[in-house]
Design an enzyme around this catalytic site. Sequence first.
Site, PDB file in Angstrom:
ATOM      1  N   HIS B  52       0.856  -1.187   0.000  1.00 20.08           N
ATOM      2  CA  HIS B  52       0.000   0.000   0.000  1.00 20.08           C
ATOM      3  C   HIS B  52       0.894   1.240   0.000  1.00 20.08           C
ATOM      4  O   HIS B  52       2.065   1.180   0.413  1.00 20.08           O
ATOM      5  CB  HIS B  52      -0.913  -0.010   1.227  1.00 20.08           C
ATOM      6  CG  HIS B  52      -2.049  -0.982   1.117  1.00 20.08           C
ATOM      7  ND1 HIS B  52      -3.194  -0.889   1.868  1.00 20.08           N
ATOM      8  CD2 HIS B  52      -2.213  -2.073   0.325  1.00 20.08           C
ATOM      9  CE1 HIS B  52      -4.018  -1.884   1.557  1.00 20.08           C
ATOM     10  NE2 HIS B  52      -3.442  -2.625   0.624  1.00 20.08           N
ATOM     11  N   GLU B  54       1.125   3.907   1.840  1.00 12.64           N
ATOM     12  CA  GLU B  54       1.718   4.339   3.108  1.00 12.64           C
ATOM     13  C   GLU B  54       2.870   3.411   3.509  1.00 12.64           C
ATOM     14  O   GLU B  54       3.900   3.866   4.000  1.00 12.64           O
ATOM     15  CB  GLU B  54       0.662   4.357   4.221  1.00 12.64           C
ATOM     16  CG  GLU B  54      -0.510   5.301   3.978  1.00 12.64           C
ATOM     17  CD  GLU B  54      -1.683   4.603   3.315  1.00 12.64           C
ATOM     18  OE1 GLU B  54      -1.477   3.744   2.423  1.00 12.64           O
ATOM     19  OE2 GLU B  54      -2.823   4.926   3.705  1.00 12.64           O
ATOM     20  N   CYS B  82      -5.852   2.214   5.675  1.00 12.45           N
ATOM     21  CA  CYS B  82      -6.568   0.978   6.048  1.00 12.45           C
ATOM     22  C   CYS B  82      -6.001   0.483   7.382  1.00 12.45           C
ATOM     23  O   CYS B  82      -4.978   0.986   7.852  1.00 12.45           O
ATOM     24  CB  CYS B  82      -6.423  -0.065   4.949  1.00 12.45           C
ATOM     25  SG  CYS B  82      -4.848  -0.976   4.990  1.00 12.45           S
ATOM     26  N   CYS B  85      -2.258  -0.297   7.249  1.00  9.48           N
ATOM     27  CA  CYS B  85      -1.416   0.904   7.188  1.00  9.48           C
ATOM     28  C   CYS B  85      -1.468   1.682   8.497  1.00  9.48           C
ATOM     29  O   CYS B  85      -0.467   2.266   8.918  1.00  9.48           O
ATOM     30  CB  CYS B  85      -1.836   1.773   6.016  1.00  9.48           C
ATOM     31  SG  CYS B  85      -1.475   0.988   4.421  1.00  9.48           S
TER      32      CYS B  85
END
Lengths: 155, 155
Positions: B52, B54, B82, B85
């Site tokens: 992801h 991040e 999410c 993250c």
Amino acid sequence: MQKQFMQRAIELAREGMDAGAGGPFGSVVVKDGEIIAEGYNGVTSNNDPTAHAEVMAIRAACQKLGTFQLDDCEIYTSCEPCPMCLGAIYWARPKAVYYACTREDAAAIDFDDQLIYDEIDAGIDNRQIPFKQIQRAEALTVFKAWQDKTDKIEY
Amino acid sequence: MQKQFMQRAIELAREGMDAGAGGPFGSVVVKDGEIIAEGYNGVTSNNDPTAHAEVMAIRAACQKLGTFQLDDCEIYTSCEPCPMCLGAIYWARPKAVYYACTREDAAAIDFDDQLIYDEIDAGIDNRQIPFKQIQRAEALTVFKAWQDKTDKIEY
């Protein structure tokens, strides 16, 4: 077989700890009755706060399988996954997870996930690390473009 | 400055999407008023469910700084993190997080984190992916060894 796989995850926890890789946590990914990937915690040696055992094993398994999903796989981890690893597991979607130590066992040796659980529950406007929203409208234009994209790979 | 940093995170979201790297998400890490690392979602192109935006930005920032913590840093992300993250952010411990789109905006384009939040709340014995505990006693011996280890790096 389950005991054998967990035994390997526990061995990895010890190997990583003894090698000075990071905390005492190990994990394996199993498919069709075989270990296809292994991992241990490498946070401090890799300078990577995301290098938890489960993340390492999931990443290695996906590289080996050439996929971004772990359908029909099982994850064995020497300790209950932290919220980050739990999220990683749900994105990877294995069919089952086996764990040995609990989050309380981890907290007892100063790996305390409770703050993160509490912060998730606290909601985005009430966290110890401040979360501030800016520029939603600009960012939404990219989401709109994603919706309109015809060749996207969904996941 | 904040707008400029978020603008770059949003640009990265578009760049990654246009390059076919993954979903429409971008992130930057800022220290002392400068962007020190960037990331965009690379789940489908990297075969890595943890890639992801991040996580990518946090990992890159830690590599650059040679540390496993992001003290005094800010993370800018084009969308609310999410749970995975969020966990990564808490392990990295930046001083603030700026986000643009919300989790509801993400759900509207079929990136729905709600299942993961629900599964965290459900507790370990009541999840859609079954979590089964085995061999706690064996794994606890490694935790005990960690406690006794004299040269450990805590994190």
